[in-house]
Design an enzyme around this catalytic site. Structure first.
Site, PDB file in Angstrom:
ATOM      1  N   LYS A   1      32.809  32.992  44.620  1.00  0.00           N
ATOM      2  CA  LYS A   1      33.746  31.766  45.036  1.00  0.00           C
ATOM      3  C   LYS A   1      34.993  32.759  45.430  1.00  0.00           C
ATOM      4  O   LYS A   1      34.948  33.781  44.955  1.00  0.00           O
ATOM      5  CB  LYS A   1      34.045  30.817  43.821  1.00  0.00           C
ATOM      6  CG  LYS A   1      34.188  31.316  42.481  1.00  0.00           C
ATOM      7  CD  LYS A   1      34.249  30.391  41.543  1.00  0.00           C
ATOM      8  CE  LYS A   1      34.715  30.946  40.159  1.00  0.00           C
ATOM      9  NZ  LYS A   1      34.398  30.032  38.930  1.00  0.00           N
TER      10      LYS A   1
ATOM     11  N   ARG B   1      36.906  19.886  31.408  1.00  0.00           N
ATOM     12  CA  ARG B   1      37.104  19.883  32.884  1.00  0.00           C
ATOM     13  C   ARG B   1      36.132  18.998  33.472  1.00  0.00           C
ATOM     14  O   ARG B   1      35.897  17.974  33.287  1.00  0.00           O
ATOM     15  CB  ARG B   1      37.042  21.215  33.252  1.00  0.00           C
ATOM     16  CG  ARG B   1      37.691  21.862  34.665  1.00  0.00           C
ATOM     17  CD  ARG B   1      37.791  23.358  34.693  1.00  0.00           C
ATOM     18  NE  ARG B   1      36.396  24.140  34.947  1.00  0.00           N
ATOM     19  CZ  ARG B   1      36.465  25.089  35.106  1.00  0.00           C
ATOM     20  NH1 ARG B   1      37.148  26.117  35.175  1.00  0.00           N
ATOM     21  NH2 ARG B   1      34.928  25.897  35.467  1.00  0.00           N
TER      22      ARG B   1
ATOM     23  N   HIS C   1      29.485  24.562  30.623  1.00  0.00           N
ATOM     24  CA  HIS C   1      30.465  25.738  30.826  1.00  0.00           C
ATOM     25  C   HIS C   1      31.289  25.826  29.589  1.00  0.00           C
ATOM     26  O   HIS C   1      31.708  25.016  28.970  1.00  0.00           O
ATOM     27  CB  HIS C   1      31.450  25.422  31.918  1.00  0.00           C
ATOM     28  CG  HIS C   1      32.300  26.772  32.599  1.00  0.00           C
ATOM     29  ND1 HIS C   1      31.535  27.944  32.653  1.00  0.00           N
ATOM     30  CD2 HIS C   1      33.391  26.953  32.687  1.00  0.00           C
ATOM     31  CE1 HIS C   1      32.555  28.786  33.020  1.00  0.00           C
ATOM     32  NE2 HIS C   1      33.776  28.114  33.357  1.00  0.00           N
TER      33      HIS C   1
ATOM     34  N   ARG D   1      25.069  32.445  35.637  1.00  0.00           N
ATOM     35  CA  ARG D   1      26.150  32.598  36.541  1.00  0.00           C
ATOM     36  C   ARG D   1      27.088  33.527  36.476  1.00  0.00           C
ATOM     37  O   ARG D   1      27.925  33.728  35.687  1.00  0.00           O
ATOM     38  CB  ARG D   1      27.044  31.007  36.688  1.00  0.00           C
ATOM     39  CG  ARG D   1      26.150  29.708  36.613  1.00  0.00           C
ATOM     40  CD  ARG D   1      26.983  28.683  36.768  1.00  0.00           C
ATOM     41  NE  ARG D   1      28.012  28.457  35.789  1.00  0.00           N
ATOM     42  CZ  ARG D   1      27.572  27.773  34.516  1.00  0.00           C
ATOM     43  NH1 ARG D   1      26.728  27.265  34.486  1.00  0.00           N
ATOM     44  NH2 ARG D   1      28.757  27.684  33.671  1.00  0.00           N
TER      45      ARG D   1
ATOM     46  N   TYR E   1      66.100  44.203  47.535  1.00  0.00           N
ATOM     47  CA  TYR E   1      66.883  42.894  47.448  1.00  0.00           C
ATOM     48  C   TYR E   1      67.721  42.891  46.063  1.00  0.00           C
ATOM     49  O   TYR E   1      67.148  43.168  44.838  1.00  0.00           O
ATOM     50  CB  TYR E   1      66.098  41.643  47.744  1.00  0.00           C
ATOM     51  CG  TYR E   1      65.619  41.656  48.970  1.00  0.00           C
ATOM     52  CD1 TYR E   1      66.298  41.245  49.973  1.00  0.00           C
ATOM     53  CD2 TYR E   1      64.159  41.742  49.204  1.00  0.00           C
ATOM     54  CE1 TYR E   1      66.162  41.191  51.531  1.00  0.00           C
ATOM     55  CE2 TYR E   1      63.608  41.500  50.486  1.00  0.00           C
ATOM     56  CZ  TYR E   1      64.631  41.179  51.622  1.00  0.00           C
ATOM     57  OH  TYR E   1      64.081  41.232  52.809  1.00  0.00           O
TER      58      TYR E   1
ATOM     59  N   CYS F   1      59.285  43.214  47.624  1.00  0.00           N
ATOM     60  CA  CYS F   1      59.377  42.498  48.748  1.00  0.00           C
ATOM     61  C   CYS F   1      57.959  41.889  49.339  1.00  0.00           C
ATOM     62  O   CYS F   1      56.956  42.296  48.786  1.00  0.00           O
ATOM     63  CB  CYS F   1      59.970  43.460  49.854  1.00  0.00           C
ATOM     64  SG  CYS F   1      61.344  44.285  49.367  1.00  0.00           S
ATOM     65  N   MET F   2      58.279  41.238  50.402  1.00  0.00           N
ATOM     66  CA  MET F   2      56.801  40.425  50.880  1.00  0.00           C
ATOM     67  C   MET F   2      56.085  41.459  51.315  1.00  0.00           C
ATOM     68  O   MET F   2      54.957  41.346  51.289  1.00  0.00           O
ATOM     69  CB  MET F   2      57.154  39.531  51.975  1.00  0.00           C
ATOM     70  CG  MET F   2      56.241  38.580  52.416  1.00  0.00           C
ATOM     71  SD  MET F   2      56.656  37.656  53.860  1.00  0.00           S
ATOM     72  CE  MET F   2      57.772  36.543  53.232  1.00  0.00           C
ATOM     73  N   ASP F   3      56.606  42.622  52.125  1.00  0.00           N
ATOM     74  CA  ASP F   3      55.526  43.483  52.714  1.00  0.00           C
ATOM     75  C   ASP F   3      55.875  44.948  52.236  1.00  0.00           C
ATOM     76  O   ASP F   3      55.145  45.869  52.874  1.00  0.00           O
ATOM     77  CB  ASP F   3      55.908  43.300  54.301  1.00  0.00           C
ATOM     78  CG  ASP F   3      55.971  41.971  54.850  1.00  0.00           C
ATOM     79  OD1 ASP F   3      55.196  41.200  54.588  1.00  0.00           O
ATOM     80  OD2 ASP F   3      57.176  41.979  55.115  1.00  0.00           O
TER      81      ASP F   3
HETATM   82  C1  LIG Z   1      33.988  30.642  38.071  1.00  0.00           C
HETATM   83  C2  LIG Z   1      32.637  30.258  37.178  1.00  0.00           C
HETATM   84  C3  LIG Z   1      31.663  30.990  36.519  1.00  0.00           C
HETATM   85  C4  LIG Z   1      31.854  32.311  36.518  1.00  0.00           C
HETATM   86  O1  LIG Z   1      32.640  33.045  35.397  1.00  0.00           O
HETATM   87  P1  LIG Z   1      32.852  34.523  35.376  1.00  0.00           P
HETATM   88  O2  LIG Z   1      33.650  34.465  33.882  1.00  0.00           O
HETATM   89  O3  LIG Z   1      33.579  34.789  36.331  1.00  0.00           O
HETATM   90  O4  LIG Z   1      31.533  35.077  34.965  1.00  0.00           O
HETATM   91  C5  LIG Z   1      30.773  30.245  35.905  1.00  0.00           C
HETATM   92  N1  LIG Z   1      30.485  28.861  35.955  1.00  0.00           N
HETATM   93  C6  LIG Z   1      31.647  28.128  36.299  1.00  0.00           C
HETATM   94  C7  LIG Z   1      31.454  26.616  36.015  1.00  0.00           C
HETATM   95  C8  LIG Z   1      32.694  28.773  36.993  1.00  0.00           C
HETATM   96  O5  LIG Z   1      33.553  27.786  37.494  1.00  0.00           O
END
Ligand SMILES: *Cc1c(COP(=O)(O)O)cnc(C)c1O
Length: 373
Positions: free
Chosen positions: A45, A139, A169, A222, A268, A314-316
């Site tokens: 992601k 969540r 999770h 995951r 700045y 700064c921005m850049d």
């Molecule tokens: C982002 C995410 C992960 C990955 O988590 P890490 O800590 O980067 O391994 C796993 N499960 C869910 C639901 C997530 O949102």
């Protein structure tokens, strides 16, 4: 096909290097820890935590990842369009109107509330779903056993659904104290016991869980931050089962070098004032690239030596103080190695009071990614 020019700064001396071999080594080290038959879904992601989704996905698949997790449907569609055929799970919310699109592309989606079933028009092609259980993260997810069983009943009753997975999770897997983790795991297990049929994928582990709590691997993990070679938290860095190899480095080059006199100011607000004669350099990178303003005062590396970012970011552009004169074009390491020193995303995060995830995710699309393999 003519390639569309992008705003990525390929014509500017600031770049990210991503070591794909490091990503593959992290996946393979994780594989050694897993029981036979446990799949790894590479979490790609947010443009693979800033590392570049397509290249990371390809490297991860080659290293043995069996699927991908993304946050939003667009990321999944992007992977499909690029030719990836393995399972892809969308972890986050999608529009009900888009389920046909997901089904069409054989993208698995997460079901987490009862409202999902209200007025849902299902496509002809089976829609692969994973039921998300909220065991304490607070969540997305069904909170009670009753809700979970109701959802599964709806899913099993309609052949246009495919009940592909169930997951949860953890909120505290990256901490040494495990009581909250244990409670969550217990809740998940007790719900699993109530299922008359287990789906293809039962999963709970993020990186921290996979690294430290292998009893919660189930049959798929995951893997996110650890795949990129970064520790899920500073607290557990010293108890990791294998050495994580950071994949991302960030470099820029000195654009201008000048000598300040005592009393001269920089950037700045003119907040920085030289107390003596000193060499400083302007670097072509700023907060629009992901070097947030709070980086002011952080030490980057020039020729193996620390150099402080002085004045406001700064921005850049940013300005650093040098220990001596260096020529224009000298490479500056913001994340990565220089001589015998290194700066990790975790170091930067510690300085900024955040986590390494946020550092790499913040690196914007304007910074070009170069891939080493
Ligand atoms: C982002 C995410 C992960 C990955 O988590 P890490 O800590 O980067 O391994 C796993 N499960 C869910 C639901 C997530 O949102």
């Amino acid at each position: 096909m003519s390639e569309l020019r992008t705003y990525t700064g390929v014509h500017r001396p600031t770049w990210i290097e991503v070591d794909l071999k490091a990503i593959q080594a992290n996946i393979q080290n994780e594989q050694q820890l897993l029981p036979e038959g446990t799949g790894i879904f590479a979490v790609v992601k947010a443009n693979a935590y800033g590392h570049g989704i397509l290249e990371v996905a390809k490297a991860a698949e080659q290293a043995g990842a069996t699927g991908f997790c993304v946050a939003i449907l667009d990321e999944a569609l992007y992977l499909r369009e690029a030719g990836f055929t393995c399972p892809i799970l969308v972890l986050g919310a999608i529009f009900k109107e888009d389920v046909a699109l997901a089904a069409e592309q054989e993208i698995s989606i997460t079901v987490y509330n009862e409202e999902f079933f209200e007025g849902l028009s299902l496509p002809d092609k089976p829609l692969k779903v994973h039921v998300k259980v909220d065991t304490g993260m607070g969540r997305l997810g069904f909170q009670t056993e009753k809700e979970v069983l109701y959802a599964i009943e709806q899913i099993e009753a309609d052949p246009r659904f495919e009940f592909e997975g169930i997951y949860t999770h953890f909120a505290t897997a990256d901490q040494k104290e495990t009581s909250y983790f244990e409670t969550q795991l217990q809740k998940f297990r007790s719900i699993l016991l109530r299922l008359s049929r287990k789906p293809r994928y039962v999963h709970a582990a993020n990186s921290a869980t996979a690294l430290l709590h292998t009893q919660a691997d189930f049959n798929m993990i995951r893997l996110g931050i650890a795949m990129y070679g970064l520790s899920p938290s500073v607290e557990i860095e010293d108890i990791l089962p294998y050495t994580l190899q950071p994949a991302l480095s960030l470099y820029t080059q000195i654009a201008q070098v000048k000598k300040l006199q005592s009393g001269d100011h920089v950037s700045y607000g003119a907040t920085y004032e030289a107390e003596q004669e000193e060499w400083v350099a302007t670097l072509p990178i700023g907060y629009a690239d992901g070097i947030l303003r709070r980086f002011s005062g952080y030490e980057v590396l020039v020729d193996g030596r620390p150099a402080e970012i002085i004045g406001r970011v700064c921005m850049d552009q940013i300005i650093i103080r040098l220990d001596r004169y260096y020529p224009v074009g000298t490479v500056v390491t913001i994340i990565g190695r220089s001589g015998r020193l290194k700066r990790t995303a975790t170091d930067a995060a510690e300085y900024l009071g955040t986590i390494n995830y946020e550092i790499t995710c913040a690196l914007s699309a304007r910074v070009p990614r170069k891939y080493m393999d």
